[in-house]
Design an enzyme around this catalytic site. Structure first.
Site, PDB file in Angstrom:
ATOM      1  N   ARG A   1      -5.429 -29.081  40.330  1.00 63.06           N
ATOM      2  CA  ARG A   1      -4.750 -29.191  39.160  1.00 63.06           C
ATOM      3  C   ARG A   1      -5.542 -29.672  37.882  1.00 63.06           C
ATOM      4  NH1 ARG A   1      -2.823 -32.760  35.277  1.00 63.06           N
ATOM      5  NH2 ARG A   1      -2.906 -34.334  36.648  1.00 63.06           N
ATOM      6  N   ASP A   2      -5.857 -31.085  38.043  1.00 65.36           N
ATOM      7  CA  ASP A   2      -6.414 -31.556  36.987  1.00 65.36           C
ATOM      8  C   ASP A   2      -7.967 -30.964  36.682  1.00 65.36           C
ATOM      9  OD1 ASP A   2      -7.006 -33.288  34.634  1.00 65.36           O
ATOM     10  OD2 ASP A   2      -6.772 -35.141  35.622  1.00 65.36           O
TER      11      ASP A   2
ATOM     12  N   HIS B   1      -5.389 -43.092  38.725  1.00 61.48           N
ATOM     13  CA  HIS B   1      -6.070 -41.912  38.505  1.00 61.48           C
ATOM     14  C   HIS B   1      -6.971 -41.923  37.209  1.00 61.48           C
ATOM     15  CE1 HIS B   1      -6.022 -37.494  37.474  1.00 61.48           C
ATOM     16  NE2 HIS B   1      -6.243 -37.675  36.236  1.00 61.48           N
TER      17      HIS B   1
ATOM     18  N   HIS C   1     -10.738 -41.150  35.211  1.00 61.97           N
ATOM     19  CA  HIS C   1     -11.912 -40.102  34.769  1.00 61.97           C
ATOM     20  C   HIS C   1     -13.245 -40.878  34.504  1.00 61.97           C
ATOM     21  CE1 HIS C   1      -9.222 -36.553  33.714  1.00 61.97           C
ATOM     22  NE2 HIS C   1      -8.624 -37.688  34.090  1.00 61.97           N
TER      23      HIS C   1
ATOM     24  N   CYS D   1      -8.417 -33.363  30.412  1.00 54.93           N
ATOM     25  CA  CYS D   1      -7.264 -33.034  29.775  1.00 54.93           C
ATOM     26  C   CYS D   1      -7.569 -32.125  28.499  1.00 54.93           C
ATOM     27  CB  CYS D   1      -6.426 -34.226  29.399  1.00 54.93           C
ATOM     28  SG  CYS D   1      -4.947 -33.812  28.560  1.00 54.93           S
TER      29      CYS D   1
ATOM     30  N   ASN E   1     -12.865 -35.850  36.090  1.00 53.93           N
ATOM     31  CA  ASN E   1     -12.335 -36.598  36.894  1.00 53.93           C
ATOM     32  C   ASN E   1     -13.378 -37.487  37.686  1.00 53.93           C
ATOM     33  OD1 ASN E   1      -9.020 -36.135  37.229  1.00 53.93           O
ATOM     34  ND2 ASN E   1     -10.387 -34.364  37.095  1.00 53.93           N
TER      35      ASN E   1
END
Length: 310
Positions: free
Chosen positions: A17-18, A209, A211, A242, A251
């Site tokens: 996903r990310d 979460h 980064h 993002c 990430n």
């Protein structure tokens, strides 16, 4: 003797996903399934397998429904899907998804850029999303992006995050995900906010979460766990970012988090397999590998058991 940082620190890998949001190349449904199944097979406790974001805005997520449909119920028990509206939950659930990460931003500016609505609008819609998840016996997380800084508004006050977490419209979320969307937080800030969430908001599991934009992804994740987080997010090779947050990079690398926390299921041979999977995936996408642990695993320090010997 095997030492671990914290046996309760679980990894959720968000590569699919990310991790894929900013990639220039697409992965087929079959390839995504291969990656997901390999991660699960190796012992990764949880995955994010996609997003219900509009495919014209985030093209790498276009085949998320197909991925969900092909996963087995047992596999889906360990998989999460990013959603931002009740309709997203409905569509993902129809494909077979059980676990949903309902995400919006603490800052209105980023929420408008990312989701196309105010934070208040996202909060107002959350009870309907929770009800849909409950109807299928699923679960839903409250995910708060830009919990520390916003690319448009700057620093986000901790009180803003605490107020969202205490909003009665979030009741029913089993976990809260605190996101350092831009990777600009430092460990002291992470520890402070996670501690406040733990003690000043409803009892939920806490996910961090992070980064690695400023090189503190692992340090921030460990600070979060020490302050009460049960799960940390990472992506293979530090992939991701993002598309609606200028200044956000990849990430925190899953390899780096695993090497630091040493969960019981991780062995040097398992780590080697994860590094190899990461390298193959990044090469396929034409993306650099930002994992320092993966780099170390390829060193010539052969007396160290975590070095890959080939």
């Amino acid at each position: 003797m095997t030492l671990s940082f914290e046996s309760r620190a679980l990894l959720r890998d968000v590569t699919l996903r990310d991790g894929l949001q900013l990639t220039g190349k697409m992965l087929t449904t079959d390839r995504k399934l291969e990656i997901a199944r390999r991660l699960l097979e190796l012992g990764v406790p949880a995955l994010e397998v996609g997003s219900m974001a509009r495919p014209d805005l985030v093209p790498p997520m276009a085949n998320t429904v197909e991925v969900i449909t092909e996963l087995t119920p047992d596999e889906l028990d360990r998989c999460w899907v990013w959603v931002a509206t009740p309709r997203h939950v409905e569509k993902a659930a129809a494909a077979g998804a059980k676990h949903f990460q309902y995400c919006f931003s603490a800052s209105d500016s980023h929420n408008q850029a990312n989701i196309g609505r105010t934070t208040e609008d996202s909060l107002a819609a959350m009870p309907a999303a929770i009800e849909l998840a409950n109807e299928i016996g699923g679960s839903i997380q409250l995910c708060i992006a830009t919990s520390f800084t916003c690319p448009f508004e700057g620093r986000v006050p901790q009180r803003r995050v605490i107020d969202i977490a205490n909003d009665p419209r979030t009741v029913g979320a089993i976990d809260i995900v605190i996101c350092d969307t831009l990777g600009q937080a430092i460990p002291a800030e992470v520890s402070s906010l996670i501690s406040r969430v733990q003690w000043e908001t409803p009892q939920r599991g806490i996910v961090f979460h992070g980064h690695d934009t400023w090189g503190l992804g692992v340090a921030n994740s460990l600070a979060a766990v020490a302050a009460g987080a049960m799960t940390v997010d990472g992506a293979l090779g530090g992939l991701g970012g993002c598309p609606f947050a200028p200044g956000a990079s990849g990430n925190t690398a899953s390899e780096d988090l695993l090497f630091a926390t040493r969960p019981e299921w991780l062995s040097p041979s398992t780590f080697e397999s994860l590094v190899q999977l990461s390298e193959a995936t990044l090469a396929e996408l034409g993306e650099p590998n930002r994992s320092k642990a993966a780099e170390g695993a390829r060193s010539k320090a052969n007396a160290f058991e975590w070095v890959i010997r080939e």
